[in-house]
Scaffold this motif. Structure first.
Motif, PDB file in Angstrom:
ATOM      1  N   PHE A 225      -0.667   6.185   7.210  1.00 47.93           N
ATOM      2  CA  PHE A 225      -1.446   6.228   5.975  1.00 47.93           C
ATOM      3  C   PHE A 225      -1.081   5.050   5.053  1.00 47.93           C
ATOM      4  N   PRO A 226      -2.004   4.702   4.131  1.00 53.17           N
ATOM      5  CA  PRO A 226      -1.725   3.624   3.168  1.00 53.17           C
ATOM      6  C   PRO A 226      -0.421   3.882   2.418  1.00 53.17           C
ATOM      7  N   LEU A 227       0.304   2.811   2.122  1.00 56.44           N
ATOM      8  CA  LEU A 227       1.627   2.795   1.504  1.00 56.44           C
ATOM      9  C   LEU A 227       2.711   3.165   2.507  1.00 56.44           C
ATOM     10  N   PHE A 228       2.584   4.304   3.185  1.00 51.50           N
ATOM     11  CA  PHE A 228       3.589   4.701   4.165  1.00 51.50           C
ATOM     12  C   PHE A 228       3.637   3.730   5.337  1.00 51.50           C
ATOM     13  N   ASN A 229       2.489   3.089   5.646  1.00 49.11           N
ATOM     14  CA  ASN A 229       2.471   2.162   6.774  1.00 49.11           C
ATOM     15  C   ASN A 229       3.215   0.866   6.473  1.00 49.11           C
ATOM     16  N   LEU A 230       3.699   0.697   5.228  1.00 46.62           N
ATOM     17  CA  LEU A 230       4.497  -0.479   4.875  1.00 46.62           C
ATOM     18  C   LEU A 230       5.961  -0.302   5.269  1.00 46.62           C
ATOM     19  N   GLY A 231       6.327   0.917   5.674  1.00 48.77           N
ATOM     20  CA  GLY A 231       7.681   1.166   6.140  1.00 48.77           C
ATOM     21  C   GLY A 231       8.595   1.710   5.066  1.00 48.77           C
ATOM     22  N   ALA A 232       9.885   1.840   5.428  1.00 45.60           N
ATOM     23  CA  ALA A 232      10.856   2.476   4.536  1.00 45.60           C
ATOM     24  C   ALA A 232      11.206   1.617   3.324  1.00 45.60           C
ATOM     25  N   PHE A 233      11.285   0.291   3.502  1.00 42.77           N
ATOM     26  CA  PHE A 233      11.785  -0.566   2.425  1.00 42.77           C
ATOM     27  C   PHE A 233      10.693  -1.044   1.480  1.00 42.77           C
TER      28      PHE A 233
ATOM     29  N   ALA B 202      10.349   7.567  -4.103  1.00 45.81           N
ATOM     30  CA  ALA B 202       9.355   7.111  -5.082  1.00 45.81           C
ATOM     31  C   ALA B 202       9.802   5.894  -5.872  1.00 45.81           C
ATOM     32  N   LYS B 203      11.076   5.524  -5.807  1.00 43.53           N
ATOM     33  CA  LYS B 203      11.586   4.383  -6.569  1.00 43.53           C
ATOM     34  C   LYS B 203      11.470   3.070  -5.787  1.00 43.53           C
ATOM     35  N   THR B 204      11.321   3.153  -4.472  1.00 45.56           N
ATOM     36  CA  THR B 204      11.342   1.960  -3.621  1.00 45.56           C
ATOM     37  C   THR B 204      10.120   1.052  -3.789  1.00 45.56           C
ATOM     38  N   PRO B 205       8.868   1.571  -3.710  1.00 37.60           N
ATOM     39  CA  PRO B 205       7.712   0.665  -3.794  1.00 37.60           C
ATOM     40  C   PRO B 205       7.639  -0.034  -5.159  1.00 37.60           C
ATOM     41  N   LYS B 206       7.196  -1.309  -5.140  1.00 34.38           N
ATOM     42  CA  LYS B 206       6.966  -2.020  -6.397  1.00 34.38           C
ATOM     43  C   LYS B 206       5.809  -1.361  -7.136  1.00 34.38           C
ATOM     44  N   THR B 207       5.767  -1.571  -8.457  1.00 34.61           N
ATOM     45  CA  THR B 207       4.751  -0.917  -9.279  1.00 34.61           C
ATOM     46  C   THR B 207       3.347  -1.277  -8.828  1.00 34.61           C
ATOM     47  N   GLU B 208       3.109  -2.569  -8.572  1.00 34.51           N
ATOM     48  CA  GLU B 208       1.761  -2.977  -8.158  1.00 34.51           C
ATOM     49  C   GLU B 208       1.394  -2.414  -6.788  1.00 34.51           C
ATOM     50  N   THR B 209       2.394  -2.305  -5.916  1.00 32.05           N
ATOM     51  CA  THR B 209       2.147  -1.738  -4.580  1.00 32.05           C
ATOM     52  C   THR B 209       1.838  -0.246  -4.689  1.00 32.05           C
ATOM     53  N   PHE B 210       2.631   0.458  -5.493  1.00 25.40           N
ATOM     54  CA  PHE B 210       2.418   1.891  -5.668  1.00 25.40           C
ATOM     55  C   PHE B 210       1.035   2.171  -6.253  1.00 25.40           C
ATOM     56  N   GLU B 211       0.652   1.443  -7.302  1.00 25.02           N
ATOM     57  CA  GLU B 211      -0.640   1.664  -7.948  1.00 25.02           C
ATOM     58  C   GLU B 211      -1.802   1.314  -7.027  1.00 25.02           C
ATOM     59  N   LYS B 212      -1.575   0.332  -6.170  1.00 25.62           N
ATOM     60  CA  LYS B 212      -2.640  -0.106  -5.260  1.00 25.62           C
ATOM     61  C   LYS B 212      -2.960   0.958  -4.208  1.00 25.62           C
ATOM     62  N   TYR B 213      -1.936   1.659  -3.747  1.00 24.25           N
ATOM     63  CA  TYR B 213      -2.130   2.540  -2.588  1.00 24.25           C
ATOM     64  C   TYR B 213      -2.018   4.040  -2.881  1.00 24.25           C
ATOM     65  N   VAL B 214      -1.567   4.449  -4.067  1.00 26.93           N
ATOM     66  CA  VAL B 214      -1.301   5.863  -4.302  1.00 26.93           C
ATOM     67  C   VAL B 214      -2.554   6.723  -4.155  1.00 26.93           C
ATOM     68  N   LYS B 215      -3.707   6.237  -4.621  1.00 22.56           N
ATOM     69  CA  LYS B 215      -4.955   7.017  -4.511  1.00 22.56           C
ATOM     70  C   LYS B 215      -5.367   7.170  -3.050  1.00 22.56           C
ATOM     71  N   ALA B 216      -5.292   6.068  -2.298  1.00 25.56           N
ATOM     72  CA  ALA B 216      -5.676   6.113  -0.882  1.00 25.56           C
ATOM     73  C   ALA B 216      -4.733   7.015  -0.088  1.00 25.56           C
ATOM     74  N   LEU B 217      -3.426   6.953  -0.428  1.00 28.79           N
ATOM     75  CA  LEU B 217      -2.453   7.810   0.253  1.00 28.79           C
ATOM     76  C   LEU B 217      -2.734   9.278  -0.030  1.00 28.79           C
ATOM     77  N   SER B 218      -3.029   9.603  -1.276  1.00 25.84           N
ATOM     78  CA  SER B 218      -3.307  10.993  -1.659  1.00 25.84           C
ATOM     79  C   SER B 218      -4.517  11.539  -0.929  1.00 25.84           C
ATOM     80  N   ASP B 219      -5.574  10.745  -0.844  1.00 23.42           N
ATOM     81  CA  ASP B 219      -6.787  11.182  -0.149  1.00 23.42           C
ATOM     82  C   ASP B 219      -6.533  11.339   1.349  1.00 23.42           C
TER      83      ASP B 219
END
Length: 668
Positions: free
Chosen positions: A145-153, A83-100
């Motif tokens: 899924f959104p966010l996860f498809n950006l990979g590990a880093f 949960a620490k890896t994604p940037k704040t803007e990236t996390f906020e952009k995709y967290v809702k889509a990932l959850s759904d």
């Protein structure tokens, strides 16, 4: 001034000397590192930057005799989130889509996942568990899924994979299929069944690949080839038949549930080969359900009771000290030896009956008299028969944990005056169900005792690596004359003896019932209880399968614990289902014989087809299918009305043929 300059000079000299000494020390150290300790440091550097990684070998599969998959290795995936890896803007952009998106695979609500993901980020959780025990399809879906498809880093997805062993047919025969794994608590390899016994074939050999550490803690292969290529494991072909296994499992399960028994087992074996076609071991859990627990058929050695009486009869007939027609008095159903009573289950006894009839009705008084009267002066002779029959030792199966037989012998510390008569009706001795079945199978197999087999061959694709041939333990346990008499009395057990309730005119069975008091004379939780059994073979005239059923601790409140009533119906159900439901394997005789009528019809058609016909042939009376083939070969289009032979044709015989012309045939 001169004094100050002198002090400065001294200091410069001291600094120079110090620098010189340091230089010498550095040179010495470099020389030591390069030449004295060079190998050590080069090895240490290599260990930290270059490492051999294991390439796991693919484990072989286990198949049933009919080709069904019993055990195979499949990848199992676990997905976690840094949960620490994604940037704040990236996390906020995709967290809702990932959850759904996670809802579609994992089932819980989108709000639940969003809450958990945000909580993990707040807590700086770098290893939050998203899902485990995922199939490959589920893993691929979540990975996209959104966010996860950006990979590990960038997306923080962490993927962990392990290979797990699966049994496609479920819990059936689970203990026999077994397992082979490392105990996490002790680090010791543990296992059971086929998986453990044949691990040297199944496991294969792991390979190795050399990798070098690069940026961000990643490892990259140094060469395009492996240091050691992995060798996949071989496939094991078992003798288990899924069809028969399913019958045996459910027949046993039904009876255990009906009698609320503690545990039980059933084994079905092919008479001539010793191939075990089915084996089920079910024990009762705390919730009342039954599971594959201990391999009771192989591991549990206990007093067999009346099924041991076949040993008595075989020994007596071989020594010719009595015959099936020899008459014995049942003495009102009770006789005594050294103050201890031997009783028949039938109160009042059976009067005076023959030895054969005594076996059929399972008379303890008859069988004990027959043994005691003939061997009391030389009990070792009777015990030696038991050993010659092979019942004193293990069968030497591939599985570990095989139960050991107990056969007392004169001179042992536990031998007493009642040992011989008690052995005659299956007490004071201990054998496993598999040993008992192997002995009975030898009678069904005309005196040839074969070793039970659970695996028929080892294969690599379609290539046979090793074949397990029939292994004969004893080529002749008794004479042919004795075998015939034993078969006759076992057939009568079912026809008119203790197993008469099992008789059916539709299919023949032969065998012996058994009821024994286990832990006789003991009290408490592990005290005395009944064990019911039935062992025999079918069909009685030409035995193909032998079978044993043992049910331990049936509920005596059901007012029935005898072998014929508790274990017998399981045996009958198995025999009945195999007889009535098994697909026919009868060969069609004279398949290649010639039929003149068919030959003439074919020759007539072939002669017409071979002619270079330029005119419409006369088709009347010709089979419709032949007429169609002939006309289409001539380049005509054919329409057909009706079935049978040609009655009318739209183009008359003798008319010149025009290609792609349509002809209509009316069939009778």
């Amino acid at each position: 001034m001169a004094v100050d300059d002198k002090h400065i000079s001294y200091r410069i000299y001291l600094v120079a000397v110090f620098i010189f000494l340091m230089a010498i020390a550095i040179v010495v150290k470099l020389t030591n590192i390069q030449w004295v300790e060079g190998d050590y440091y080069r090895k240490l550097a290599k260990q930290r930057t270059v490492r051999n990684f294991v390439i796991p070998a693919n484990k072989g599969n286990i198949y049933s005799a009919d080709g069904s998959l019993l055990a195979t290795s499949v990848p199992n995936y676990e997905i976690r989130f840094d949960a620490k890896t994604p940037k704040t803007e990236t996390f906020e952009k995709y967290v809702k889509a990932l959850s759904d998106s996670l809802v579609t695979v994992l089932g819980k609500s989108g709000s639940y996942f969003e809450k958990e993901l945000r909580k993990a980020r707040t807590n700086k959780n770098r290893y939050y568990l998203v899902a485990r025990n995922l199939s490959y399809t589920e893993y691929v879906k979540i990975k996209g899924f959104p966010l996860f498809n950006l990979g590990a880093f960038k997306g923080g997805i962490i993927i962990e994979q392990e290979t797990v062993r699966k049994h496609p047919i479920g819990k059936i025969a689970e203990r026999t299929i077994g397992y082979d794994r490392i105990d996490p608590a002790t680090g010791i390899e543990v296992g059971k069944g086929i998986e453990w016994a044949f691990k040297s074939y199944l496991n294969g050999k792991d390979g190795k690949i050399l990798k070098q550490k690069i940026a961000k803690g990643q490892w990259k292969p140094i060469r395009d080839v492996n240091e050691v290529d992995p060798q996949d494991g071989f496939d094991v072909i078992s003798t288990i038949d899924v069809f028969i296994q399913d019958i045996a499992h459910h027949a046993l399960l039904k009876q255990l549930e009906t009698y609320e028994a503690d545990h039980g087992c059933v084994v079905v074996m092919e008479t001539e080969t010793g191939h075990v076609k089915a084996i089920s071991n079910l024990g009762r859990g705390e919730d009342g359900s039954y599971y594959e627990t201990t391999n009771y058929a192989i591991a549990e050695s206990h007093e067999p009771g009346s099924t041991f009486k076949l040993v008595d009869l075989m020994a007596i007939l071989e020594d010719k000290v009595a015959d099936t027609s020899t008459v014995y008095d049942t003495h009102g159903g009770e006789i005594r030896y050294y103050g201890r009573a031997v009783r028949d289950s039938h109160r009042g006894g059976y009067g005076k009956i023959s030895l054969a009839r005594g076996f059929e009705v399972s008379s303890n008084t008859v069988m004990v008299q027959a043994v005691y009267d003939n061997y009391k002066n030389n009990p070792s002779k009777f015990v030696d028969h038991i050993k010659n029959f092979g019942l004193h030792k293990t069968l030497g199966l591939h599985f570990k944990g095989e139960g050991r037989a107990i056969i007392p012998h004169p001179g042992d510390k536990n031998w007493s005056g009642v040992s011989l008569p008690w052995m005659a009706f299956g007490y004071s001795v201990s054998v496993t169900p598999m040993q008992t079945l192997t002995f009975y199978n030898s009678v069904a197999n005309n005196g040839v005792m074969v070793k039970p087999q659970f695996v028929s061959e080892i294969k690599e694709w379609n290539k046979t690596i090793k074949k397990f041939d029939v292994e004969v333990i004893n080529p002749k346990v008794c004479s042919e004359e004795t075998v015939k008499k034993l078969k006759a009395v076992m057939l009568n057990v079912v026809k008119r003896g203790t197993g008469a309730k099992l008789y059916s005119k539709d299919f023949s069975m032969a065998g012996k019932t058994g009821t024994v008091q286990v832990n006789y004379g003991k009290a408490g939780k592990e005290g005395m209880y009944y064990a019911s059994s039935f062992v025999g073979y079918f069909p009685a005239d030409h035995p193909k399968y032998s079978c044993i059923v043992v049910v331990h601790k049936p509920n005596t409140a059901k007012n029935n614990y005898y072998g014929a009533d508790v274990a017998g119906p399981v045996f009958k159900r198995i025999a009945q289902k195999i007889f009535t439901d098994a697909p026919s394997t009868n060969k069609i005789k004279k398949l290649d014989s010639r039929i003149p009528k068919q030959d003439n019809s074919y020759n007539e058609y072939y002669a017409k087809a071979e002619k270079k016909v330029k005119q419409i042939p006369d088709l009347k009376g010709m089979p419709g299918m032949d007429a169609i083939a002939l006309l289409e070969n001539l380049g005509l289009k054919v329409k057909v009305n009706g079935v049978g032979k040609v009655k009318k044709q739209s183009l008359q015989a003798g008319q010149n043929i025009s290609k792609n012309e349509t002809i209509v045939l009316e069939l009778s």
